[in-house]
Design a protein around this motif. Structure first.
Motif, PDB file in Angstrom:
ATOM      1  N   ILE B 162     -50.839   9.372  16.287  1.00 30.24           N
ATOM      2  CA  ILE B 162     -51.528   9.480  14.992  1.00 30.24           C
ATOM      3  C   ILE B 162     -52.517  10.630  15.005  1.00 30.24           C
ATOM      4  CG2 ILE B 162     -53.098   8.326  13.387  1.00 30.24           C
ATOM      5  CD1 ILE B 162     -51.904   5.706  14.251  1.00 30.24           C
ATOM      6  N   ALA B 163     -53.350  10.701  16.036  1.00 30.37           N
ATOM      7  CA  ALA B 163     -54.372  11.743  16.068  1.00 30.37           C
ATOM      8  C   ALA B 163     -53.868  13.010  16.726  1.00 30.37           C
ATOM      9  CB  ALA B 163     -55.607  11.229  16.801  1.00 30.37           C
ATOM     10  N   ASN B 164     -52.936  12.873  17.682  1.00 31.29           N
ATOM     11  CA  ASN B 164     -52.651  14.007  18.565  1.00 31.29           C
ATOM     12  C   ASN B 164     -51.458  14.860  18.180  1.00 31.29           C
ATOM     13  OD1 ASN B 164     -54.847  13.473  20.165  1.00 31.29           O
ATOM     14  ND2 ASN B 164     -53.708  12.005  21.420  1.00 31.29           N
ATOM     15  N   THR B 165     -50.631  14.403  17.221  1.00 26.97           N
ATOM     16  CA  THR B 165     -49.484  15.219  16.837  1.00 26.97           C
ATOM     17  C   THR B 165     -49.967  16.574  16.332  1.00 26.97           C
ATOM     18  OG1 THR B 165     -48.365  13.218  16.156  1.00 26.97           O
ATOM     19  CG2 THR B 165     -47.410  15.295  15.427  1.00 26.97           C
ATOM     20  N   GLU B 166     -49.391  17.649  16.885  1.00 26.28           N
ATOM     21  CA  GLU B 166     -49.894  18.979  16.544  1.00 26.28           C
ATOM     22  C   GLU B 166     -49.116  19.555  15.379  1.00 26.28           C
ATOM     23  OE1 GLU B 166     -49.843  21.213  20.142  1.00 26.28           O
ATOM     24  OE2 GLU B 166     -51.620  20.184  20.919  1.00 26.28           O
ATOM     25  N   ILE B 167     -49.844  19.956  14.362  1.00 22.83           N
ATOM     26  CA  ILE B 167     -49.228  20.682  13.264  1.00 22.83           C
ATOM     27  C   ILE B 167     -50.042  21.950  13.103  1.00 22.83           C
ATOM     28  CG2 ILE B 167     -48.032  18.989  11.827  1.00 22.83           C
ATOM     29  CD1 ILE B 167     -50.658  18.205  10.703  1.00 22.83           C
ATOM     30  N   PHE B 168     -49.533  22.951  12.441  1.00 22.48           N
ATOM     31  CA  PHE B 168     -50.214  24.251  12.368  1.00 22.48           C
ATOM     32  C   PHE B 168     -50.545  24.741  13.765  1.00 22.48           C
ATOM     33  CE2 PHE B 168     -51.823  22.473   8.196  1.00 22.48           C
ATOM     34  CZ  PHE B 168     -50.854  23.124   7.461  1.00 22.48           C
ATOM     35  N   GLY B 169     -49.554  24.962  14.585  1.00 18.51           N
ATOM     36  CA  GLY B 169     -49.822  25.444  15.935  1.00 18.51           C
ATOM     37  C   GLY B 169     -50.508  24.378  16.756  1.00 18.51           C
ATOM     38  N   PRO B 170     -51.624  24.724  17.403  1.00 14.66           N
ATOM     39  CA  PRO B 170     -52.243  23.749  18.294  1.00 14.66           C
ATOM     40  C   PRO B 170     -53.199  22.777  17.588  1.00 14.66           C
ATOM     41  CG  PRO B 170     -53.349  25.854  18.490  1.00 14.66           C
ATOM     42  CD  PRO B 170     -52.304  26.014  17.425  1.00 14.66           C
TER      43      PRO B 170
END
Lengths: 334, 330
Positions: B162-170
């Motif tokens: 939920i918190a850690n999925t990376e979107i927009f690069g890192p």
């Protein structure tokens, strides 16, 4: 004004005693706790155990006595946690270099210095509200705590590792005349001095008036700044005395050992009935409040309630005490 | 045009001491980077994203605290609530409750805590900071009892994403959630009548009352908002670390309040804003980060804590002193 401003030890007859009980449920609570505890643990009422309770008073009562004047003047002091840690490590590390007596004196002066620094910050910034004093002293608590950590590099200092005599600390911890221990005597002397300051001196009246209404006090020509200096110095010195007593009892000094006393001291003062808004209260009531807390701890320990639940209860009591005090005040003013 | 830009930036700098301080810290770090002995990874992408991630939780909490402070209250129970929420959400998920239900239950818990805070401090007119301090102790105690003082870890790996999925690069979702909370609070304070009322109530309680504002309800609502953001912060923290500890929030409330005040929101109420608070938090975050990047603690250990304390005290001092000057000018 509520009945808790009545002078303790005034003329006592049955009617005033009943009134006092009615308006101060804290005595009922203490009596109930004492009865319950003595049923659960018959040893409770022996002189030895009562002396033990006085020893458990330990650091908390000193910190709470100092805090009482601060709260009566309408301020708060959250830095005592840091001061206790700092004084403890300074005192213990200095024993070998300057001897035990001077070490204790230096420790007490460190407490006084911290208190003076607090008051200087508060006066110079012109902080008049409790919230402002709360945040500034909290920040100072971080500074004192970090200073203590830097001073000993985070290492716990053991009293028993000292190469020179630590007889004075032993005396504070276990010495005494008859059933009166030395720490109890120090407590009685501090209480007497603070009581006289509070009731019999101009400075004491000024502190109470400052807490009652700061603007009115200033307009009436009361030196608010002097009150601030006195309350924070007293608070700092009392925290330092508490630190020395604590070090004597646990025979070590840790930079973070003062942290729990910050909220507990406020709790003891408020449970005793000193109004958080200032202008009302007494060091005597703080003794009663601390007694109630210690008895409650005793009782819960004997009933084998988990320490975490006890911790939770402490917060709940704090909320209840303030809420009930407010309800009482509202009903009086109606 | 040019003159106008200069004028605007002058006012921004005059109003935002914290913003100026951030610029100074960044410049100082740039200078340090030119000297080989003190070169650090401060400007690396990894560190900047790290800085953003580590500030996000505090920023979410700070948004609610800002609203409460502007209305003239204060909520010190956010640390206890954040820690308890983390514990509860993970224990619920480990007990087999679906993740969305667990999060919804936690938000409900936040509302209950906020309602109690609001009832005792607003409707019963007691001192909010000591009531909420007590509430924080109660919540921490519950957390300790639930976990026996051990940290708890989620067994369901889905929660972590939920918190850690990376979107927009890192950049992870956590940062987006933080930005959304900031945007919502900013919009609420600036563009809604509730926001205006919050400023009015904090600015002058009596005047707001006689202007027909429902002061009690407005003030109570700020406590609910503050508890909600604290709960959200707790869920996000637990998700980010995939574990929770009942004592995680011990120093959080005062750190967050100090950061909010550093940003320019006054503890006396009526003054402040979402962006200001964000700047205050970023400043404290950047300072902590810069201290650790420069490895100050290898010179003298624990010096960063002392410096942070001194900076917090100085800014609080300035806040009070500014009010004193204003008082005397009137």
């Amino acid at each position: 004004m509520s009945a808790s401003t009545q002078r303790l030890g005034g003329r006592v007859n049955s009617q005033t005693a009943i009134n006092l009980l009615k308006s101060n449920p804290i005595f009922v609570a203490i009596a109930a706790l004492a009865v319950v505890t003595s049923f659960v643990e018959p040893q409770f009422l022996t002189g030895e155990n009562l002396n033990n309770i006085i020893r458990q008073f330990g650091t908390l009562i000193f910190a709470a006595l100092g805090m009482t004047l601060v709260i009566m003047a309408g301020f708060l002091d959250l830095s005592i946690g840091g001061i206790i840690g700092l004084v403890a490590v300074v005192t213990v590390t200095l024993i070998d270099t300057v001897g035990q007596g001077p070490a204790i004196l230096i420790g007490l002066s460190v407490g006084l210095g911290c208190g003076l620094l607090n008051s200087a910050l508060i006066i110079s910034s012109g902080a008049l509200t409790q919230a402002e004093s709360l945040f500034i002293t909290y920040g100072m608590s971080l500074v004192y705590g970090a200073a203590a950590l830097m001073y000993v590099q985070g290492v716990t200092q053991f009293l028993t590792y000292s190469k020179t005599s630590i007889a004075l600390f032993d005396t504070i911890n276990s010495g005494g005349i008859g059933f009166l221990s030395v720490s109890a005597m120090i407590f009685l002397v501090c209480l007497a001095i603070l009581y006289v300051i509070e009731r019999r001196t101009y400075a004491g009246r000024a502190i109470v008036l400052t807490g009652g209404n700061k603007v009115a006090a200033r307009l009436a020509g009361i030196p608010i700044s002097r009150s601030i200096v006195i309350i924070y110095s007293v608070s700092g010195v009392m925290a330092a005395i508490g630190a020395v007593v604590l070090v004597s009892r646990v025979t070590l000094a840790d930079p973070t050992m003062g942290t729990p006393y910050m909220t507990q001291a406020i709790l003891a003062v408020v449970v005793g009935g000193t109004a958080l808004i200032g202008g009302r209260g007494s060091v005597m009531w703080t003794v009663v409040g601390t007694l109630l807390l210690i008895l409650l701890n005793n009782c819960l320990n004997l009933l084998e309630v988990s320490t975490y639940v006890q911790y939770m209860l402490r917060g709940a009591i704090l909320i209840m005490a303030i809420w009930l005090d407010r309800v009482k005040q509202t009903s009086v003013s109606k | 045009m040019n003159a106008r830009i200069i004028e605007v930036s002058k006012t921004v700098l005059a109003l935002q001491k914290a913003f100026l301080a951030i610029i100074l810290v960044v410049l100082a770090m740039a200078v340090f980077n030119m000297i080989p002995a003190t070169r650090s990874e401060f400007f690396s992408q990894v560190n900047l994203v790290d800085l953003l991630k580590s500030s996000s939780i505090f920023l979410i909490l700070a948004m609610g605290e800002t609203v409460t402070l502007i209305a003239g209250g204060v909520d010190l129970s956010i640390g206890g609530l954040m820690a308890l929420t983390g514990v509860v959400v993970i224990q619920l998920i480990n007990a087999g409750v679906p993740i969305p239900v667990a999060i919804a239950l936690c938000l409900l818990l936040g509302l209950v805590v906020g309602a109690v805070n609001a009832f005792v401090s607003v409707y019963q007119r007691t001192e909010p900071f000591i009531i909420t301090l007590g509430m924080g102790i109660v919540l921490t105690g519950i957390g300790l009892q639930l976990t026996d003082a051990h940290p708890v870890t989620a067994t369901d790996q889905g929660f972590q994403s939920i918190a850690n999925t990376e979107i927009f690069g890192p950049v992870p979702i956590l940062v987006l959630v933080m930005l959304a909370v900031v945007a919502v609070v900013y919009w609420m304070l600036r563009n809604t009548s509730f926001g205006r009322n919050v400023y009015a109530v904090g600015g002058d309680y009596e005047v707001a009352k006689y202007s027909g504002i429902n002061v009690l309800r407005t003030k109570a609502a700020t406590y609910l908002i503050c508890s909600l953001t604290a709960t959200l912060g707790g869920v996000m923290l637990a998700s980010q670390l995939n574990s929770a500890s009942s004592i995680a929030g011990d120093n959080t409330p005062l750190y967050v309040v100090c950061a909010v005040v550093v940003g320019g929101t006054s503890v006396a109420g009526g003054i402040g804003g979402a962006i200001k608070s964000a700047i205050g938090l970023v400043l404290l975050g950047i300072l902590t980060n810069a201290f650790s990047m420069l490895r100050i603690d290898t010179l003298v250990s624990y010096l960063p804590t002392a410096l942070l304390g001194i900076i917090i005290v100085s800014i609080l001092w300035l806040d009070s002193y500014g009010r004193k000057r204003k008082r005397e000018a009137v």
